[in-house]
Scaffold this active site. Sequence first.
Site, PDB file in Angstrom:
ATOM      1  N   ILE A  49       0.840  -1.190   0.000  1.00 28.77           N
ATOM      2  CA  ILE A  49       0.000   0.000   0.000  1.00 28.77           C
ATOM      3  C   ILE A  49       0.877   1.242   0.000  1.00 28.77           C
ATOM      4  CG2 ILE A  49      -1.789   1.262   1.252  1.00 28.77           C
ATOM      5  CD1 ILE A  49      -2.654  -1.480   2.410  1.00 28.77           C
ATOM      6  N   ASP A  50       0.937   1.919  -1.129  1.00 27.98           N
ATOM      7  CA  ASP A  50       1.660   3.182  -1.263  1.00 27.98           C
ATOM      8  C   ASP A  50       3.035   3.123  -0.633  1.00 27.98           C
ATOM      9  OD1 ASP A  50      -0.436   4.430  -2.668  1.00 27.98           O
ATOM     10  OD2 ASP A  50      -1.503   4.675  -0.787  1.00 27.98           O
ATOM     11  N   LYS A  51       3.866   2.224  -1.142  1.00 27.77           N
ATOM     12  CA  LYS A  51       5.177   1.996  -0.552  1.00 27.77           C
ATOM     13  C   LYS A  51       6.028   3.255  -0.473  1.00 27.77           C
ATOM     14  CE  LYS A  51       7.186   0.346  -4.849  1.00 27.77           C
ATOM     15  NZ  LYS A  51       7.850  -0.734  -5.515  1.00 27.77           N
ATOM     16  N   THR A  62       4.986   6.221   0.365  1.00 30.33           N
ATOM     17  CA  THR A  62       4.532   7.114   1.428  1.00 30.33           C
ATOM     18  C   THR A  62       4.503   6.406   2.774  1.00 30.33           C
ATOM     19  OG1 THR A  62       2.240   6.612   0.844  1.00 30.33           O
ATOM     20  CG2 THR A  62       3.197   8.601  -0.095  1.00 30.33           C
ATOM     21  N   TYR A 111      -5.776   8.883   4.325  1.00 29.83           N
ATOM     22  CA  TYR A 111      -4.532   9.223   4.992  1.00 29.83           C
ATOM     23  C   TYR A 111      -4.747  10.449   5.860  1.00 29.83           C
ATOM     24  CZ  TYR A 111      -2.790   6.421   1.136  1.00 29.83           C
ATOM     25  OH  TYR A 111      -2.590   5.415   0.239  1.00 29.83           O
TER      26      TYR A 111
END
Length: 96
Positions: free
Chosen positions: A15-17, A19, A48
């Site tokens: 998942i959104d590596k 960030t 987020y």
Amino acid sequence: VRYHGGQHANAVHRIDKETSGLLLASRHKEAERFFKGAFERKAIQKSYRAWVEGRVEKPFSVDAPILLNQDYGPTKHKVFIYPDGKRAYTTFLPLE
């Protein structure tokens, strides 16, 4: 993943590596299939929380196509708004 989740555990989705670096993992094949299918169907929504500098007075949205920046050197931006990019819709909601 298997060390913590057992013999049948598997990584399901990064998942959104860039960030958060979160990794979604399953403990068995049934859960793995469920989550992979849900991501493919876009049935999972992500949200987020972020700290910002300055003031955000009211909610706002951005609907703009983004393109992955292949040269991540001096700019430090992973994506750019670009006409031929992938559609991205984001809503910003100030909490405090």
